[in-house]
Scaffold this motif. Sequence first.
Motif, PDB file in Angstrom:
ATOM      1  N   MET A 165       0.850  -1.193   0.000  1.00 16.03           N
ATOM      2  CA  MET A 165       0.000   0.000   0.000  1.00 16.03           C
ATOM      3  C   MET A 165       0.884   1.241   0.000  1.00 16.03           C
ATOM      4  SD  MET A 165      -2.937  -0.824   2.845  1.00 16.03           S
ATOM      5  CE  MET A 165      -4.095   0.425   2.354  1.00 16.03           C
ATOM      6  N   ARG A 166       0.361   2.308  -0.596  1.00 16.29           N
ATOM      7  CA  ARG A 166       1.012   3.609  -0.469  1.00 16.29           C
ATOM      8  C   ARG A 166       0.983   3.980   1.005  1.00 16.29           C
ATOM      9  NH1 ARG A 166       1.286   7.400  -4.933  1.00 16.29           N
ATOM     10  NH2 ARG A 166       2.029   8.767  -3.278  1.00 16.29           N
ATOM     11  N   MET A 167       2.037   4.582   1.498  1.00 18.23           N
ATOM     12  CA  MET A 167       2.112   4.963   2.903  1.00 18.23           C
ATOM     13  C   MET A 167       0.964   5.896   3.275  1.00 18.23           C
ATOM     14  SD  MET A 167       4.664   3.573   4.656  1.00 18.23           S
ATOM     15  CE  MET A 167       5.182   4.744   5.916  1.00 18.23           C
ATOM     16  N   SER A 168       0.627   6.829   2.403  1.00 14.18           N
ATOM     17  CA  SER A 168      -0.462   7.762   2.701  1.00 14.18           C
ATOM     18  C   SER A 168      -1.798   7.027   2.809  1.00 14.18           C
ATOM     19  CB  SER A 168      -0.535   8.857   1.637  1.00 14.18           C
ATOM     20  OG  SER A 168      -0.683   8.288   0.349  1.00 14.18           O
ATOM     21  N   GLU A 169      -2.024   6.049   1.944  1.00 23.13           N
ATOM     22  CA  GLU A 169      -3.256   5.264   1.997  1.00 23.13           C
ATOM     23  C   GLU A 169      -3.289   4.405   3.261  1.00 23.13           C
ATOM     24  OE1 GLU A 169      -5.689   1.843  -0.516  1.00 23.13           O
ATOM     25  OE2 GLU A 169      -3.743   2.527  -1.258  1.00 23.13           O
ATOM     26  N   LEU A 170      -2.161   3.812   3.614  1.00 30.28           N
ATOM     27  CA  LEU A 170      -2.079   2.999   4.818  1.00 30.28           C
ATOM     28  C   LEU A 170      -2.362   3.850   6.055  1.00 30.28           C
ATOM     29  CD1 LEU A 170      -1.472   0.223   6.047  1.00 30.28           C
ATOM     30  CD2 LEU A 170       0.966   0.803   5.955  1.00 30.28           C
ATOM     31  N   ALA A 171      -1.823   5.056   6.094  1.00 30.80           N
ATOM     32  CA  ALA A 171      -2.093   5.968   7.221  1.00 30.80           C
ATOM     33  C   ALA A 171      -3.582   6.259   7.321  1.00 30.80           C
ATOM     34  CB  ALA A 171      -1.303   7.262   7.064  1.00 30.80           C
ATOM     35  N   SER A 172      -4.210   6.469   6.189  1.00 35.50           N
ATOM     36  CA  SER A 172      -5.647   6.751   6.175  1.00 35.50           C
ATOM     37  C   SER A 172      -6.457   5.547   6.648  1.00 35.50           C
ATOM     38  CB  SER A 172      -6.078   7.152   4.761  1.00 35.50           C
ATOM     39  OG  SER A 172      -7.451   7.417   4.725  1.00 35.50           O
ATOM     40  N   VAL A 173      -6.121   4.366   6.147  1.00 32.67           N
ATOM     41  CA  VAL A 173      -6.826   3.137   6.542  1.00 32.67           C
ATOM     42  C   VAL A 173      -6.709   2.908   8.041  1.00 32.67           C
ATOM     43  CG1 VAL A 173      -6.697   0.606   6.366  1.00 32.67           C
ATOM     44  CG2 VAL A 173      -6.702   1.997   4.297  1.00 32.67           C
ATOM     45  N   LEU A 174      -5.550   3.213   8.599  1.00 35.23           N
ATOM     46  CA  LEU A 174      -5.298   2.967  10.017  1.00 35.23           C
ATOM     47  C   LEU A 174      -5.679   4.151  10.902  1.00 35.23           C
ATOM     48  CD1 LEU A 174      -1.844   1.191   9.693  1.00 35.23           C
ATOM     49  CD2 LEU A 174      -4.059   0.138  10.195  1.00 35.23           C
ATOM     50  N   ASP A 175      -6.221   5.216  10.307  1.00 35.60           N
ATOM     51  CA  ASP A 175      -6.530   6.434  11.058  1.00 35.60           C
ATOM     52  C   ASP A 175      -5.314   6.904  11.850  1.00 35.60           C
ATOM     53  OD1 ASP A 175      -9.171   6.922  10.228  1.00 35.60           O
ATOM     54  OD2 ASP A 175      -9.976   5.512  11.691  1.00 35.60           O
ATOM     55  N   SER A 176      -4.179   6.965  11.168  1.00 36.56           N
ATOM     56  CA  SER A 176      -2.911   7.331  11.793  1.00 36.56           C
ATOM     57  C   SER A 176      -2.307   8.525  11.074  1.00 36.56           C
ATOM     58  CB  SER A 176      -1.946   6.139  11.705  1.00 36.56           C
ATOM     59  OG  SER A 176      -0.678   6.472  12.208  1.00 36.56           O
ATOM     60  N   SER A 177      -1.532   9.318  11.790  1.00 33.94           N
ATOM     61  CA  SER A 177      -0.785  10.368  11.107  1.00 33.94           C
ATOM     62  C   SER A 177       0.323   9.705  10.299  1.00 33.94           C
ATOM     63  CB  SER A 177      -0.190  11.355  12.116  1.00 33.94           C
ATOM     64  OG  SER A 177       0.875  10.757  12.824  1.00 33.94           O
ATOM     65  N   ARG A 178       0.770  10.378   9.260  1.00 36.98           N
ATOM     66  CA  ARG A 178       1.850   9.817   8.445  1.00 36.98           C
ATOM     67  C   ARG A 178       3.126   9.675   9.263  1.00 36.98           C
ATOM     68  NH1 ARG A 178       0.536  13.475   3.295  1.00 36.98           N
ATOM     69  NH2 ARG A 178       0.925  14.962   4.924  1.00 36.98           N
ATOM     70  N   SER A 179       3.365  10.607  10.163  1.00 30.35           N
ATOM     71  CA  SER A 179       4.570  10.553  10.996  1.00 30.35           C
ATOM     72  C   SER A 179       4.545   9.336  11.922  1.00 30.35           C
ATOM     73  CB  SER A 179       4.674  11.834  11.829  1.00 30.35           C
ATOM     74  OG  SER A 179       5.767  11.768  12.702  1.00 30.35           O
ATOM     75  N   ARG A 180       3.426   9.115  12.587  1.00 30.71           N
ATOM     76  CA  ARG A 180       3.312   7.959  13.490  1.00 30.71           C
ATOM     77  C   ARG A 180       3.463   6.656  12.708  1.00 30.71           C
ATOM     78  NH1 ARG A 180      -1.461   7.745  17.612  1.00 30.71           N
ATOM     79  NH2 ARG A 180       0.120   8.635  18.948  1.00 30.71           N
ATOM     80  N   LEU A 181       2.819   6.586  11.533  1.00 28.80           N
ATOM     81  CA  LEU A 181       2.930   5.388  10.704  1.00 28.80           C
ATOM     82  C   LEU A 181       4.369   5.180  10.243  1.00 28.80           C
ATOM     83  CD1 LEU A 181       1.701   2.989   9.184  1.00 28.80           C
ATOM     84  CD2 LEU A 181       1.333   4.551   7.269  1.00 28.80           C
ATOM     85  N   SER A 182       5.034   6.248   9.859  1.00 31.29           N
ATOM     86  CA  SER A 182       6.408   6.142   9.399  1.00 31.29           C
ATOM     87  C   SER A 182       7.313   5.549  10.483  1.00 31.29           C
ATOM     88  CB  SER A 182       6.923   7.513   8.965  1.00 31.29           C
ATOM     89  OG  SER A 182       8.227   7.402   8.454  1.00 31.29           O
ATOM     90  N   HIS A 183       7.109   5.961  11.720  1.00 33.79           N
ATOM     91  CA  HIS A 183       7.899   5.402  12.829  1.00 33.79           C
ATOM     92  C   HIS A 183       7.606   3.910  12.998  1.00 33.79           C
ATOM     93  CE1 HIS A 183       9.706   9.107  14.151  1.00 33.79           C
ATOM     94  NE2 HIS A 183       8.529   9.700  14.188  1.00 33.79           N
ATOM     95  N   ALA A 184       6.322   3.530  12.936  1.00 36.04           N
ATOM     96  CA  ALA A 184       5.960   2.114  13.075  1.00 36.04           C
ATOM     97  C   ALA A 184       6.560   1.290  11.939  1.00 36.04           C
ATOM     98  CB  ALA A 184       4.440   1.953  13.114  1.00 36.04           C
ATOM     99  N   VAL A 185       6.475   1.799  10.716  1.00 38.83           N
ATOM    100  CA  VAL A 185       7.015   1.068   9.570  1.00 38.83           C
ATOM    101  C   VAL A 185       8.537   0.953   9.686  1.00 38.83           C
ATOM    102  CG1 VAL A 185       7.351   1.150   7.060  1.00 38.83           C
ATOM    103  CG2 VAL A 185       5.071   1.499   8.027  1.00 38.83           C
ATOM    104  N   SER A 186       9.191   1.978  10.210  1.00 37.70           N
ATOM    105  CA  SER A 186      10.643   1.889  10.419  1.00 37.70           C
ATOM    106  C   SER A 186      10.979   0.739  11.370  1.00 37.70           C
ATOM    107  CB  SER A 186      11.192   3.200  10.989  1.00 37.70           C
ATOM    108  OG  SER A 186      11.111   4.221  10.026  1.00 37.70           O
ATOM    109  N   ARG A 187      10.207   0.588  12.419  1.00 31.47           N
ATOM    110  CA  ARG A 187      10.442  -0.506  13.363  1.00 31.47           C
ATOM    111  C   ARG A 187      10.146  -1.859  12.719  1.00 31.47           C
ATOM    112  NH1 ARG A 187       7.943   3.513  16.746  1.00 31.47           N
ATOM    113  NH2 ARG A 187       9.546   4.477  18.008  1.00 31.47           N
ATOM    114  N   LEU A 188       9.112  -1.914  11.902  1.00 28.79           N
ATOM    115  CA  LEU A 188       8.777  -3.155  11.203  1.00 28.79           C
ATOM    116  C   LEU A 188       9.835  -3.491  10.158  1.00 28.79           C
ATOM    117  CD1 LEU A 188       4.935  -2.625  10.898  1.00 28.79           C
ATOM    118  CD2 LEU A 188       6.087  -4.342  12.288  1.00 28.79           C
ATOM    119  N   GLU A 189      10.411  -2.476   9.551  1.00 22.18           N
ATOM    120  CA  GLU A 189      11.524  -2.703   8.611  1.00 22.18           C
ATOM    121  C   GLU A 189      12.715  -3.313   9.344  1.00 22.18           C
ATOM    122  OE1 GLU A 189      11.973   0.352   5.036  1.00 22.18           O
ATOM    123  OE2 GLU A 189      11.746   1.384   6.951  1.00 22.18           O
ATOM    124  N   ALA A 190      13.001  -2.804  10.536  1.00 28.07           N
ATOM    125  CA  ALA A 190      14.134  -3.316  11.312  1.00 28.07           C
ATOM    126  C   ALA A 190      13.947  -4.791  11.665  1.00 28.07           C
ATOM    127  CB  ALA A 190      14.316  -2.488  12.591  1.00 28.07           C
TER     128      ALA A 190
END
Length: 180
Positions: free
Chosen positions: A58-83
């Motif tokens: 998914m596009r990060m912006s779409e994923l943020a919308s689906v999860l009702d999350s800010s893009r910044s908060r999602l970006s931090h979570a995805v960084s941890r999931l990448e690790a």
Amino acid sequence: MSEPRWLTAEEQQVWRSYQAASAMLRAHLEGQLQHESGMPPSYYEVLVSLSEANGRRMRMSELASVLDSSRSRLSHAVSRLEAKGWVRRESCPTDKRGSWAVLTDSGFSALAEAAPGHVEAVREALFDQLTPEQVRQLGEISEAIANGMRPRCQAVREAADAADEAAELVSPVAATATSG
């Protein structure tokens, strides 16, 4: 200023029961996921959303919308999931600022391991306590609340995203000003 619309005695009792039930349910499910799978619910939600997406991406912006999350908060979570090797980011060829979140095979396996215990915990804590009619009513009530809150949450999310973007624009300027 107008007089506050105070809750009636019945509304106050319902509100407190709802708060207590929501807090206990959330704590129980968070604890189950963390204890059995070593992941917080926010990670689980990202993995579920990606697993259900076409091509597990998914596009990060779409994923943020689906999860009702800010893009910044999602970006931090995805960084941890990448690790953890559960998600990877890919650049978007049509939008230089955009990126994709992609569920890896390892991430899909982690989700497949976590899902049975989580679903059982949801079933035991929530659905086993209700009649089929109460399940239907809970669905209708939950949807009504979500529909009423969606515009407010969207406005808060957009404000948070705008603040994050403004901070990103100021940050390089501040760094340049202080380095000279």
